[in-house]
Design an enzyme around this catalytic site. Sequence first.
Site, PDB file in Angstrom:
ATOM      1  N   GLU A   1      10.768  60.159  33.480  1.00  0.00           N
ATOM      2  CA  GLU A   1       9.877  58.922  34.739  1.00  0.00           C
ATOM      3  C   GLU A   1       8.825  59.369  35.196  1.00  0.00           C
ATOM      4  O   GLU A   1       8.911  60.524  36.182  1.00  0.00           O
ATOM      5  CB  GLU A   1      11.320  57.974  35.535  1.00  0.00           C
ATOM      6  CG  GLU A   1      11.291  57.322  36.340  1.00  0.00           C
ATOM      7  CD  GLU A   1      10.437  56.054  35.314  1.00  0.00           C
ATOM      8  OE1 GLU A   1       9.170  55.341  36.122  1.00  0.00           O
ATOM      9  OE2 GLU A   1      10.673  55.090  34.779  1.00  0.00           O
TER      10      GLU A   1
ATOM     11  N   CYS B   1      10.960  44.624  26.419  1.00  0.00           N
ATOM     12  CA  CYS B   1      11.499  43.484  26.790  1.00  0.00           C
ATOM     13  C   CYS B   1      10.521  41.588  26.864  1.00  0.00           C
ATOM     14  O   CYS B   1      10.355  41.823  28.238  1.00  0.00           O
ATOM     15  CB  CYS B   1      12.300  43.202  28.114  1.00  0.00           C
ATOM     16  SG  CYS B   1      13.560  41.755  28.649  1.00  0.00           S
TER      17      CYS B   1
END
Length: 448
Positions: free
Chosen positions: A278, A371
Site C-alpha cells: 500500500e 470497482c
Amino acid sequence: MTAVRERAAYANLLLPVELKRARLDTRDAALATELTYGTLRAQGLLDRIIAEAAGRPVEDVDPPVLDLVRLGAYQLLFTRIGAHAAVDTSVEAARTLGLGRAGAFVNAVLRKVSAQDLDGWVAVLRKDVADPVARLAVGTAHPEWIARAFAESLGADAAELPALLAADDARPKVHLAALPGAITAEELALVTDGTEGRMSPYAVHLESGDPGTLDAVRDRLATVQDEGSQIVAVAASRAPLVGEDGGRWLDLCAGPGGKAVMMGALAEIEGATVTGVEVSEHRADLVREATRDLPVTVHTADGRDPGLEPGFDRVLLDAPCSGLGALRRRPEARWRKTAADIPGLVVLQRELLESALRLVRPGGVVLYATCSPHLSETVSMIREADRRDDVELLDVRGILEGIDGVSTEGLGDGPWVQLWPHRHGTDAMFMAVLRRRGGDPTPPPRED
C-alpha cells in the site's frame, strides 16, 4: 454536509462518528442518515430544481444557505415529511446558524419547490432533453457522463439501463463477510438476523443498521464488505495455477484492507502467506490493524515498483479506479468525479498491471479488479494485456462455478465478469484473471 463540501470528507466515514457524538436515539439517527445520504446522492438533481425555483444558478447561492435548501428540498421531494414542517425547520435552521436574512430566501425557494412533486419537476427538467440517456440521467440523479458510461458497458443489454440507474440510486443493504475459518455465513446469519448472500459463500445481508454494534464484527469474526469485493478475493484464491501453489500470495493495492482480510483468512486455511502493498502509510496502517491476527505482512511502497522479489503464485490487483461501481455506497462521489479523471487512472492501472505480471511467477495468476464498469478501466485494459505473448486469459465464470455456494446466474459471456447492483445486488465490480504462460509443473515444496 458542510464537512463533505468544505473538506471533501466521505459521508460514509464521517456520519457514523457524528451520530455517536450527538447521541441520537435510533429513530432520529435513522432520519439523519436518510436525509444526509439522500441529499448527497440526489445533489445534482436537487441543484437543477433549486436553480429553476430560485431563478438563479446554485453557484450564486452562499454554500451554507445552499446546504439548507438542498436538505429542505430533499425532504419535500423524497420523503413523507410534510411540506409545512420541511419548510419551517429549514427556515429555523437558517436563523439558528446565524445566516442573517437567508431565512426569507430559504422560505421562498422551498415554497416554490413544494408546488410540484418530484415527477412534476423531472418533467420540467426533461422538457427540452431529447437524448434518451440524458433523460434517464436527469430522472435518476446521475451525471450524464456516468449514465452514458454505464450504457456503454452494458452494451447489448443497454435496455437494462433504467433498472441499473434505479438500483444505483437505492440505499444498499449492509453486507457482512463471515471470516473463513472463524464463522460460517449460516452461523453469521443466525446471530445477526441476516440473510445469506448468493454470490459469495461468506456473505450475509442486513437490511439496515450499524454493523459496528454487532458482536460478530467487534469480535473480528466478521467484517463489513460488499459481496462483490468478497468474491473478488475468493476468486483470486481459487484461480487455477500451472503447478502447485507455493503459498506466496500478493495483494498489490491492499488499502484499506477489506480484501486483504479475506485473502489472509483464506491463506491461513491453505497454509499460505499474503504480502500486502500500500502506497499510503495511513492506509497501510489500516491494513496492518485489520489483518493483525492473519498471515499478512504489509509493506508501504508504490505497487508499480514495490521492490519485492518476483515469484508470487497469486497476485490480486484491486486497482485504484474511478469508483463508479460503488456510487450507491458513496453518495457524494458521483458529483465529485468527472470524465477527465479517467485517462490518468487508466495510465496508473496499466502500470500496476505491468508490475503485477512481473511479480507473478510463470504459471501463476493475476486477478485484476476494479470497482468500476467503465470500459476504459476494465475491458479495454484486459484486451490490451491479453495481446502479450506471455499471458493467457482465463474464464472467470469457470472459476466461480467451481466454488460451492456461488450463483453464476447473469455473469455474461466471459471470459471476464462484470457484476451489477440491479442483477447481483453487489457493487459494480469487474474482474478478470490473467495467467503467466510457462512454469514448472512441479515447483519446489513450500517451506513450513
